[in-house]
Design a protein around this motif. Structure first.
Motif, mmCIF file in Angstrom:
data_model
loop_
_atom_site.group_PDB
_atom_site.id
_atom_site.type_symbol
_atom_site.label_atom_id
_atom_site.label_comp_id
_atom_site.label_asym_id
_atom_site.label_seq_id
_atom_site.Cartn_x
_atom_site.Cartn_y
_atom_site.Cartn_z
ATOM 1 N N ILE A 221 0.613 1.145 4.939
ATOM 2 C CA ILE A 221 -0.649 0.620 4.397
ATOM 3 C C ILE A 221 -1.687 0.860 5.483
ATOM 4 C CG2 ILE A 221 -1.826 -1.355 3.360
ATOM 5 C CD1 ILE A 221 0.879 -2.641 2.862
ATOM 6 N N PRO A 222 -2.268 2.047 5.535
ATOM 7 C CA PRO A 222 -3.201 2.368 6.620
ATOM 8 C C PRO A 222 -4.347 1.361 6.727
ATOM 9 C CG PRO A 222 -2.586 4.347 5.421
ATOM 10 C CD PRO A 222 -2.043 3.189 4.635
ATOM 11 N N LEU A 223 -4.949 1.319 7.909
ATOM 12 C CA LEU A 223 -5.969 0.326 8.200
ATOM 13 C C LEU A 223 -7.090 0.332 7.160
ATOM 14 C CD1 LEU A 223 -6.862 -1.862 10.186
ATOM 15 C CD2 LEU A 223 -8.001 -0.072 11.527
ATOM 16 N N ALA A 224 -7.499 1.494 6.706
ATOM 17 C CA ALA A 224 -8.563 1.558 5.699
ATOM 18 C C ALA A 224 -8.144 0.846 4.416
ATOM 19 C CB ALA A 224 -8.926 3.011 5.408
ATOM 20 N N ALA A 225 -6.878 0.978 4.047
ATOM 21 C CA ALA A 225 -6.390 0.304 2.838
ATOM 22 C C ALA A 225 -6.307 -1.204 3.061
ATOM 23 C CB ALA A 225 -5.022 0.865 2.446
ATOM 24 N N GLN A 226 -5.906 -1.618 4.255
ATOM 25 C CA GLN A 226 -5.873 -3.047 4.568
ATOM 26 C C GLN A 226 -7.270 -3.651 4.433
ATOM 27 O OE1 GLN A 226 -3.768 -3.841 8.349
ATOM 28 N NE2 GLN A 226 -2.839 -1.819 8.137
ATOM 29 N N ALA B 106 -0.109 -6.809 4.958
ATOM 30 C CA ALA B 106 0.463 -7.185 3.661
ATOM 31 C C ALA B 106 -0.457 -6.800 2.514
ATOM 32 C CB ALA B 106 0.734 -8.690 3.628
ATOM 33 N N LEU B 107 0.118 -6.827 1.330
ATOM 34 C CA LEU B 107 -0.613 -6.487 0.116
ATOM 35 C C LEU B 107 -1.350 -7.709 -0.402
ATOM 36 C CD1 LEU B 107 2.159 -4.233 -1.335
ATOM 37 C CD2 LEU B 107 -0.134 -3.477 -0.689
ATOM 38 N N LEU B 108 -2.657 -7.673 -0.266
ATOM 39 C CA LEU B 108 -3.554 -8.710 -0.744
ATOM 40 C C LEU B 108 -4.130 -8.184 -2.064
ATOM 41 C CD1 LEU B 108 -5.135 -11.320 -0.454
ATOM 42 C CD2 LEU B 108 -6.577 -10.200 1.263
ATOM 43 N N LEU B 109 -3.385 -8.416 -3.134
ATOM 44 C CA LEU B 109 -3.633 -7.748 -4.408
ATOM 45 C C LEU B 109 -4.660 -8.479 -5.265
ATOM 46 C CD1 LEU B 109 0.102 -7.011 -5.302
ATOM 47 C CD2 LEU B 109 -1.544 -5.421 -4.294
ATOM 48 N N ARG B 110 -5.361 -7.703 -6.079
ATOM 49 C CA ARG B 110 -6.220 -8.285 -7.103
ATOM 50 C C ARG B 110 -5.365 -8.801 -8.253
ATOM 51 N NH1 ARG B 110 -8.124 -3.327 -6.236
ATOM 52 N NH2 ARG B 110 -7.557 -2.677 -8.358
ATOM 53 N N ASP B 111 -5.920 -9.710 -9.024
ATOM 54 C CA ASP B 111 -5.216 -10.228 -10.195
ATOM 55 C C ASP B 111 -4.838 -9.081 -11.135
ATOM 56 O OD1 ASP B 111 -4.340 -12.276 -12.117
ATOM 57 O OD2 ASP B 111 -6.086 -11.619 -13.290
ATOM 58 N N GLY B 112 -3.593 -9.102 -11.605
ATOM 59 C CA GLY B 112 -3.132 -8.091 -12.555
ATOM 60 C C GLY B 112 -2.652 -6.800 -11.941
ATOM 61 N N VAL C 132 2.534 -4.305 -6.850
ATOM 62 C CA VAL C 132 2.757 -3.629 -5.572
ATOM 63 C C VAL C 132 2.789 -2.120 -5.764
ATOM 64 C CG1 VAL C 132 4.445 -3.262 -3.733
ATOM 65 C CG2 VAL C 132 3.946 -5.592 -4.528
ATOM 66 N N ARG C 133 3.552 -1.670 -6.743
ATOM 67 C CA ARG C 133 3.683 -0.227 -6.982
ATOM 68 C C ARG C 133 2.332 0.408 -7.277
ATOM 69 N NH1 ARG C 133 7.073 1.688 -12.151
ATOM 70 N NH2 ARG C 133 5.243 0.731 -13.141
ATOM 71 N N ASP C 134 1.507 -0.267 -8.073
ATOM 72 C CA ASP C 134 0.190 0.266 -8.417
ATOM 73 C C ASP C 134 -0.685 0.410 -7.172
ATOM 74 O OD1 ASP C 134 1.029 0.103 -11.068
ATOM 75 O OD2 ASP C 134 0.117 -1.881 -11.354
ATOM 76 N N GLN C 135 -0.679 -0.614 -6.341
ATOM 77 C CA GLN C 135 -1.518 -0.595 -5.142
ATOM 78 C C GLN C 135 -1.063 0.487 -4.172
ATOM 79 O OE1 GLN C 135 -4.191 -2.693 -4.693
ATOM 80 N NE2 GLN C 135 -4.734 -1.689 -2.769
ATOM 81 N N LEU C 136 0.232 0.554 -3.902
ATOM 82 C CA LEU C 136 0.728 1.545 -2.956
ATOM 83 C C LEU C 136 0.555 2.962 -3.484
ATOM 84 C CD1 LEU C 136 3.966 -0.140 -1.570
ATOM 85 C CD2 LEU C 136 1.732 0.074 -0.462
#
Length: 240
Positions: free
Chosen positions: A194-199, A100-106, A109-113
């Motif tokens: 979301i490849p393992l490195a990104a996780q 899952a997307l464990l996002l920083r504040d601000g 989803v689109r930005d992270q992906l």
């Protein structure tokens, strides 16, 4: 006994947990898979779905439970559970991010992906009503590359539209509220979305005290349901 509330990712509905819920229940736990507004069986209203609305909805689910819950999010569902934790950190026993997307504040989803390297290219069709859909021919390669073909076909038949506004809405979280809720991560080693490195990069931003790695694709609820259920049960166990 723990109470699990299971939140699906983009384009998915509550149906995606159908192989996991019985396994959790067989071990004596409660498992709740709410249908996010506009998703799954409610897909006729997909254009009305928003990240804020989903956070409102799941916060109400959490508040309705007599005891703190284990809140599980898959993929985009990570943004939902983070938002709920910011609202009601006292009502959550643990957050679990399943590929899952464990996002920083601000960050949205689109930005992270958009910044993920090595993800499988996936064609996304944008509809005039403000939703988007994954091209069916890309679903297996991007989301279900280790899943049995029969279950891939079942998923393709059930995937629905996703409101684009939900993907571009940034999460609003703080170390003081969200940050104090225990977090676990279920890594998926063969994930092509979301490849393992990104996780692991996201975990570097928000460290998790419990991490389980599964040798499967982005969709462990279909490709490795027993392993996922075991991981969730382990995450819910009391700390020493």
């Amino acid at each position: 006994m723990a109470t699990f509330i299971l939140i699906p990712g983009a384009w998915h509905g509550a149906w995606c947990w159908e192989r996991v819920v019985p396994l959790l229940e067989a071990d004596g736990h409660r498992a709740i898979a709410p249908e996010l507004a506009g998703m799954g069986n409610d897909r006729a209203r997909a254009a009305e779905g928003t990240l804020t609305g989903w956070i409102d909805q799941i916060t109400a689910c959490v508040e309705a439970e007599p005891e703190p819950v284990v809140l599980v999010g898959h993929s985009r569902g990570g943004a939902v559970i983070s938002g709920v934790a910011e609202r009601r950190p006292d009502r959550i026993l643990r957050l679990v991010y399943a590929a899952a997307l464990l996002l920083r504040d601000g960050v949205a989803v689109r930005d992270q992906l958009g910044g993920v390297a090595d993800a499988t290219p996936t064609r996304i069709h944008k509809d005039d009503d403000g939703t988007c859909r994954v091209e069916p021919d890309d679903v297996a390669a991007a989301l279900y590359n280790t899943t049995d073909p029969a279950w891939v076909a079942r998923a393709v038949a059930q995937l629905g539209p996703e409101p684009r506004v939900a993907l571009r809405t940034p999460v609003s979280i703080s170390a003081e509220r969200f940050g104090r809720v225990p977090r676990g991560y279920v890594e998926c080693a063969q994930d092509r979305t979301i490849p393992l490195a990104a996780q692991r990069a996201m975990q570097a931003d928000w460290p998790c005290d419990r991490v389980v790695t599964l040798d499967c694709d982005h969709s462990p609820f279909y490709s490795a349901p027993a392993d996922l259920a075991r991981a969730l049960i382990a995450m819910a166990a009391p700390t020493d």
